[in-house]
Design a protein around this motif. Structure first.
Motif, PDB file in Angstrom:
ATOM      1  N   TRP A   8       0.816  -1.212   0.000  1.00  0.00           N
ATOM      2  CA  TRP A   8       0.000   0.000   0.000  1.00  0.00           C
ATOM      3  C   TRP A   8       0.854   1.269   0.000  1.00  0.00           C
ATOM      4  CZ3 TRP A   8      -4.495  -0.133  -1.954  1.00  0.00           C
ATOM      5  CH2 TRP A   8      -5.254  -1.293  -1.871  1.00  0.00           C
ATOM      6  N   ILE A   9       1.978   1.241   0.687  1.00  0.00           N
ATOM      7  CA  ILE A   9       2.874   2.401   0.654  1.00  0.00           C
ATOM      8  C   ILE A   9       3.459   2.570  -0.755  1.00  0.00           C
ATOM      9  CG2 ILE A   9       5.070   3.323   1.501  1.00  0.00           C
ATOM     10  CD1 ILE A   9       4.352   2.105   4.240  1.00  0.00           C
ATOM     11  N   THR A  14       3.406   5.437  -5.905  1.00  0.00           N
ATOM     12  CA  THR A  14       3.214   5.357  -7.353  1.00  0.00           C
ATOM     13  C   THR A  14       2.154   6.364  -7.788  1.00  0.00           C
ATOM     14  OG1 THR A  14       3.861   3.030  -7.365  1.00  0.00           O
ATOM     15  CG2 THR A  14       2.593   3.809  -9.261  1.00  0.00           C
ATOM     16  N   GLY A  15       1.054   6.442  -7.048  1.00  0.00           N
ATOM     17  CA  GLY A  15      -0.007   7.396  -7.362  1.00  0.00           C
ATOM     18  C   GLY A  15       0.450   8.836  -7.215  1.00  0.00           C
ATOM     19  N   ILE A  16       1.222   9.107  -6.182  1.00  0.00           N
ATOM     20  CA  ILE A  16       1.739  10.462  -5.968  1.00  0.00           C
ATOM     21  C   ILE A  16       2.644  10.875  -7.131  1.00  0.00           C
ATOM     22  CG2 ILE A  16       3.303  11.845  -4.527  1.00  0.00           C
ATOM     23  CD1 ILE A  16       2.119  10.286  -2.090  1.00  0.00           C
ATOM     24  N   PHE A  48      10.497   5.197  -5.421  1.00  0.00           N
ATOM     25  CA  PHE A  48       9.617   4.255  -6.111  1.00  0.00           C
ATOM     26  C   PHE A  48      10.246   2.859  -6.134  1.00  0.00           C
ATOM     27  CE2 PHE A  48       8.188   2.032  -9.881  1.00  0.00           C
ATOM     28  CZ  PHE A  48       6.845   2.335 -10.008  1.00  0.00           C
ATOM     29  N   THR A  49      11.477   2.783  -6.619  1.00  0.00           N
ATOM     30  CA  THR A  49      12.165   1.498  -6.752  1.00  0.00           C
ATOM     31  C   THR A  49      12.457   0.898  -5.382  1.00  0.00           C
ATOM     32  OG1 THR A  49      13.154   2.320  -8.791  1.00  0.00           O
ATOM     33  CG2 THR A  49      14.151   0.352  -7.827  1.00  0.00           C
ATOM     34  N   ILE A  53      11.022  -2.680  -4.214  1.00  0.00           N
ATOM     35  CA  ILE A  53      11.959  -3.749  -3.833  1.00  0.00           C
ATOM     36  C   ILE A  53      11.542  -4.339  -2.498  1.00  0.00           C
ATOM     37  CG2 ILE A  53      14.315  -4.254  -3.047  1.00  0.00           C
ATOM     38  CD1 ILE A  53      15.302  -2.215  -5.153  1.00  0.00           C
ATOM     39  N   LEU A  54      11.237  -3.492  -1.534  1.00  0.00           N
ATOM     40  CA  LEU A  54      10.823  -3.995  -0.218  1.00  0.00           C
ATOM     41  C   LEU A  54       9.583  -4.869  -0.335  1.00  0.00           C
ATOM     42  CD1 LEU A  54      11.416  -0.879   2.071  1.00  0.00           C
ATOM     43  CD2 LEU A  54      12.910  -2.862   1.702  1.00  0.00           C
TER      44      LEU A  54
END
Length: 127
Positions: A8-9, A14-16, A48-49, A53-54
């Motif tokens: 969700w984070i 991504t949306g931001i 973003f990346t 990755i997390l």
């Protein structure tokens, strides 16, 4: 639970990024620092990346697998290219810029590099 939090984070970020890259540029305060937009692009794609990755590390349980890094890097690059195309097609105050794509790739690469170093050091400290 951690997997859902990372998802969700990552999705929120991504949306931001999508919103900030597609909003009309006349709606954004102007700052006259040379190449600041490239630094912003690199920062957006670093975060973003890093976040993706997390998330993908929680999906792919093998801590030695490079798959989360590869998927996240490619996702970041494709997302950045798509945004640049959308800027050229759907906005009137923005244009496609290959240097933005390059800045995105630099940010994504740095995120991969930093996370690999972090987890490598973490594994070495356990020995």
């Amino acid at each position: 639970m951690l997997k859902q939090i990372f998802f969700w984070i990552s999705l929120l970020w991504t949306g931001i990024v999508l919103f900030l890259c597609l909003v009309q540029s006349d709606k954004i305060p102007a700052v006259s620092i040379e190449n600041l937009d490239k630094v912003v692009h690199a920062f957006f794609h670093f975060v973003f990346t890093f976040l993706w990755i997390l998330f993908f590390r929680t999906e792919i349980k093998d801590p030695t697998s490079y798959t989360p890094y590869i998927i996240s890097f490619l996702f970041s690059v494709l997302f950045g290219v798509t945004i640049e195309i959308m800027q050229g097609q759907y906005t009137t105050t923005r244009k496609e810029d290959m240097m933005d794509v390059l800045a995105n790739m630099v940010g994504a690469f740095l995120a991969v590099f930093v996370v690999i170093l972090y987890f490598k050091n973490k594994r070495l400290n356990k020995i």
